[in-house]
Design a protein around this motif. Sequence first.
Motif, mmCIF file in Angstrom:
data_model
loop_
_atom_site.group_PDB
_atom_site.id
_atom_site.type_symbol
_atom_site.label_atom_id
_atom_site.label_comp_id
_atom_site.label_asym_id
_atom_site.label_seq_id
_atom_site.Cartn_x
_atom_site.Cartn_y
_atom_site.Cartn_z
ATOM 1 N N ASN A 39 -24.641 -25.174 12.620
ATOM 2 C CA ASN A 39 -25.216 -26.721 12.642
ATOM 3 C C ASN A 39 -26.184 -26.904 11.575
ATOM 4 N N GLY A 40 -25.899 -27.981 10.825
ATOM 5 C CA GLY A 40 -27.085 -28.476 10.061
ATOM 6 C C GLY A 40 -27.074 -27.706 8.714
ATOM 7 N N GLY A 42 -25.237 -27.859 6.144
ATOM 8 C CA GLY A 42 -24.847 -28.454 4.838
ATOM 9 C C GLY A 42 -23.404 -28.802 4.455
ATOM 10 N N LYS A 43 -22.508 -28.115 5.478
ATOM 11 C CA LYS A 43 -21.211 -28.309 5.231
ATOM 12 C C LYS A 43 -20.492 -29.495 5.246
ATOM 13 N N THR A 44 -20.883 -30.504 6.041
ATOM 14 C CA THR A 44 -20.483 -31.982 6.133
ATOM 15 C C THR A 44 -20.833 -32.636 4.818
ATOM 16 N N THR A 45 -22.083 -32.501 4.561
ATOM 17 C CA THR A 45 -22.716 -32.990 3.268
ATOM 18 C C THR A 45 -22.009 -32.590 2.273
ATOM 19 N N GLN A 84 -15.304 -35.286 10.182
ATOM 20 C CA GLN A 84 -15.773 -34.567 11.442
ATOM 21 C C GLN A 84 -15.593 -35.195 12.513
ATOM 22 N N HIS A 188 -16.811 -23.547 12.519
ATOM 23 C CA HIS A 188 -17.788 -22.800 13.219
ATOM 24 C C HIS A 188 -17.188 -21.487 13.682
HETATM 25 N N1 LIG Z 1 -27.786 -39.206 5.942
HETATM 26 C C1 LIG Z 1 -28.701 -38.455 6.024
HETATM 27 N N2 LIG Z 1 -30.003 -38.358 6.015
HETATM 28 C C2 LIG Z 1 -30.823 -37.617 6.537
HETATM 29 N N3 LIG Z 1 -30.640 -36.212 6.342
HETATM 30 C C3 LIG Z 1 -29.354 -35.943 6.678
HETATM 31 C C4 LIG Z 1 -28.322 -37.030 6.586
HETATM 32 N N4 LIG Z 1 -26.770 -36.187 6.733
HETATM 33 C C5 LIG Z 1 -27.170 -35.092 7.083
HETATM 34 N N5 LIG Z 1 -28.616 -34.931 6.907
HETATM 35 C C6 LIG Z 1 -29.419 -33.592 7.266
HETATM 36 O O1 LIG Z 1 -28.745 -32.737 6.259
HETATM 37 C C7 LIG Z 1 -28.518 -31.106 6.950
HETATM 38 C C8 LIG Z 1 -27.120 -30.959 6.830
HETATM 39 O O2 LIG Z 1 -26.199 -31.905 7.631
HETATM 40 P P1 LIG Z 1 -24.780 -31.787 7.512
HETATM 41 O O3 LIG Z 1 -24.132 -32.699 8.479
HETATM 42 O O4 LIG Z 1 -24.022 -31.278 6.080
HETATM 43 O O5 LIG Z 1 -24.649 -30.355 8.370
HETATM 44 P P2 LIG Z 1 -23.208 -29.517 9.022
HETATM 45 O O6 LIG Z 1 -23.219 -28.052 8.322
HETATM 46 O O7 LIG Z 1 -21.904 -30.326 8.751
HETATM 47 O O8 LIG Z 1 -23.644 -29.257 10.562
HETATM 48 P P3 LIG Z 1 -22.428 -29.491 11.664
HETATM 49 O O9 LIG Z 1 -21.949 -28.105 11.736
HETATM 50 O O10 LIG Z 1 -23.365 -29.736 12.616
HETATM 51 O O11 LIG Z 1 -21.552 -30.407 11.511
HETATM 52 C C9 LIG Z 1 -28.840 -31.537 8.093
HETATM 53 O O12 LIG Z 1 -30.356 -30.997 8.433
HETATM 54 C C10 LIG Z 1 -29.030 -32.872 8.623
HETATM 55 O O13 LIG Z 1 -29.686 -33.193 9.742
#
Ligand SMILES: Nc1ncnc2c1ncn2[C@@H]1O[C@H](COP(=O)(O)OP(=O)(O)OP(=O)(O)O)[C@@H](O)[C@H]1O
Lengths: 310, 372
Positions: A39-40, A42-45, A84, A188
Amino acid sequence: MAHAIEVRGLAKRYASFWAVDHIDFSVDVGTVYAFLGPNGAGKTTTTEILEGLRRSTEGEVRVLDLDPWTDGYALHKRVGVIPQDFRFFDKITPKEGVEYYGRLFGTRPDPKALLERVDLVDKMNSRFDTLSGGQKQKLGLALALTNNPEVCFLDEPTTGLDPQARRSIWEVIRKLKREGRTVFLTTHYLEEAELLADQVGIIHHGKIIAAGSPDEIIRAHGRSERLIFTAPATLAEHLSRTLGVAAEVVDGHVVVSLDSIRDSVRILNAVEASGIPWDGFVTRSDNLEDVFVRLVGPMDDGALKPGVPA
Amino acid sequence: MNGTRIFADFKVVVRSYLRNPVALFFSLIFPIILIALFGTIFSGGGGGAVSLAVENLDHNSPASVAYLSALNNTTLVQVTMVDYPVSSFSAQLGDNGYSVGLIIPAGFQADLANRTPVNLTLFTNPESPAAAGQAEGAVTGIANYFNLRAVCTGGSCAPVIQVPAPLNIGSQVYTYIDYLIPGLIGFSILTSPMFSMVDIASSYRKDGIFRELSLTPLTKAEWLLSRISWYVLLTFVTAGIMIGAGAGLFGARVEITLGLIPFLIVGPFLFVSLGMLAGTVAKTPESAALIGNIITFPMMFLSGTFFAVSMFPAGLQVVAHVLPLYYVIDGMDQVMLFSNTTRALGDVGVVAILAVIVFALAVRFFQWRDVQ
Ligand SMILES: Nc1ncnc2c1ncn2[C@@H]1O[C@H](COP(=O)(O)OP(=O)(O)OP(=O)(O)O)[C@@H](O)[C@H]1O
Ligand SMILES: [Mg+2]
C-alpha cells in the motif's frame, strides 16, 4: 513499435515527497506486466500517469507512442482502464452501461457476450448500486473492454474478490493476452503476478526495487536453494565444521544453504556418515512471495502489508 | 460534437432521474406547491388593503390630498400614487399589476369650492370582484363623507363629488396569479439546474465519475449539452404543470404561445452552464454550495419571481436589470401576458448571448481530471 509502454525517469512529487521516484521500465506489446507493491508504494500514481489521468512531475512516458497527458483523447480510444475504486452511475445496469460505452466509443458491442466474458450476465439487469464489490469490479472490467483496447490498465482488478471470481478475472486476462493485447496490472497478490505476468516490477516507496520475469527476480533476489533437515541442532555445527557450508538452526530445523543443487549429494553423504540421527529432509527454494517479504516486508494471506520504511 | 454520444449520455441522465422516485416526485409536485402557496397567500383578496393606483390630475391640491388621506385611513385601500398617461391609464394598471385605479380630475379643489359636480373615475377589474368591491366601497364612502361636509350647510344636500359606475380596466387586466406563473417558471428555470449542477460538479469529481468519463470519447461540451437537454425537458414539464395548476386552482389567464419556447430553452441553457461554472471554480463541495447560493439567492428574489419588478423601489429595479433571470422572466411576461414580441426578442437575445458565453467558460474551465 516493440514497446506498448515506455517509461523513462518518471517521477511524481506530492507536496513534500516523491510518490514515484524516478523509475524506468517498458512493457512489450502483447505481454502482461505486473506492477507489485505494498500500500502506498506508488502503483496507482504510476498507473494513472500512464492512463493520462495525472500529470507527471518529471520524466517521459509513452503509451502506444503517445504522450498520455497531452494526447489523452486519442489514447483513450485505444486503451481500456479499470481504476482501483471503480464507480459508476448508481441507477444504471451493467447492460445499459455497456451499451452506453459502446455508443460513446462507437463500437456497438454485444452487451450479453461482453458481460458473459467477465461472468456478470446474471446481474446484467441489476442497478449498479445493488451490485456487490466484486460485481462492480467486473463491470469495470467489461466497460474497459468495450472499445477493444490495445492496452488494458487494470489497477488491482481482483482485490476484494472471492477466489472463484479472481480466477474468472485471471481467465479474462489470459484471454486478453492470447488476443495480442498488452496488459498492465497492479496487484497485491504475488500468486497473481507469478501466474499471469511475463514481466514483474516491484515498487516500494516510489522506487522499482526489482524487475524482470518472476524467475529472474527470484534468481536475482532470492536466497539460494536450501536443504532442511529434521534433525538435532548438533548436525548444523557438524556440517559447518566438516564441510565449511552455511548451516543454521531455524525453528528447530537444520537449514543448509546450497551454492548449487549438486552440493546436496555431498552433504547428504556427510550427514549419513556423521551418525547423527535424522528423520527426513526437504529442499526448498524461494518463490516470489519469499523474495517479496525479504525486499518489502511481512505479508498475510498472500497480500502485502505496508513495508517498513528503509 | 457528436449527437450519438450526447444522446447516449442523455439516456443515462434520464434513466438515473426516473429511477429516483423521491427526486422525481418532488420535481413534479414542487411546482404545484409553489403555485398553490403563493397563489393562496397573495391573490386571495380577502382582508387586507387593496393596492389602489391613484393619478392625481389636480396637482396635489389640499382638497385632493385630504381626500386621498381619508381614503387611505379607511385601511380598505392602500393609495399608491402613479403617473401614467391618462389615455392609457387602464392598460398601464393592468401592465403593472393593479386591479383597481382612480383618477382625480384637474380642478377637483375648485369644483368642490364652487359646488360644481365633479367625477372621480374609478377603474376596477371584474376578474377580481373582491378587490373591486372593496375599492368602490372606500372611494364612494369617502366621497359621501366629503359631500356631507362640503355641501350640507344650507339644508340642500346636492352631492358634489360623484363616483360614476367604475370603468373596467379593459381586457388586458392581470392579477397577481397571472404574473406569478412566468415568475415561478423562471424560479424553477433558475433553481433546479443551479442547485443540482453545483452539487454534481463536486460529487462527480469526488466519486470519480468525471475521471471515468474522461477515459471515453465523450467531450466536456457534449456532456454539458446532454445535461442541458435534460433540464430543458424538465423545464417544459414544469412549465406545463405550473400553467395548468395556475389555471386550474386560481383561474390564471396566461397565453400559451410558441413564443414561450425560446425562453424554456435558453433559460436552462444559461443556468445549467452557470451552475457548472460555479461548481468548477470552487475547490471544495462546501465552497461550491456557497458560491452557488451567492449567485442564486439574489436572483431568486429580485428578478420578478414572486413580485413584478415594476413594483420594486427604484434602486432594486436597477439591481434587477443586471440579473440574467430578470430577462428570462420579463421575456416570458411579454409573451404570456402582453404579446410584446419586440421586447421578448430583446430579452431572449440577452439571455442567449449570456448562455453562450457562460457555456463556453464552463467547458473551458471545468476539468475531468485532476491537474495537480
Ligand atoms: N493526490 C495526492 N496527494 C498527495 N499524496 C498522494 C496523492 N495521491 C497519492 N498520494 C500518496 O502517494 C503515495 C502513493 O500512492 P498510490 O495511490 O500511488 O499508492 P498505491 O501503490 O496505489 O497503494 P495501494 O496499494 O494502497 O493502492 C501514497 O503515500 C499516497 O498517500
Ligand atoms: Mg493503488
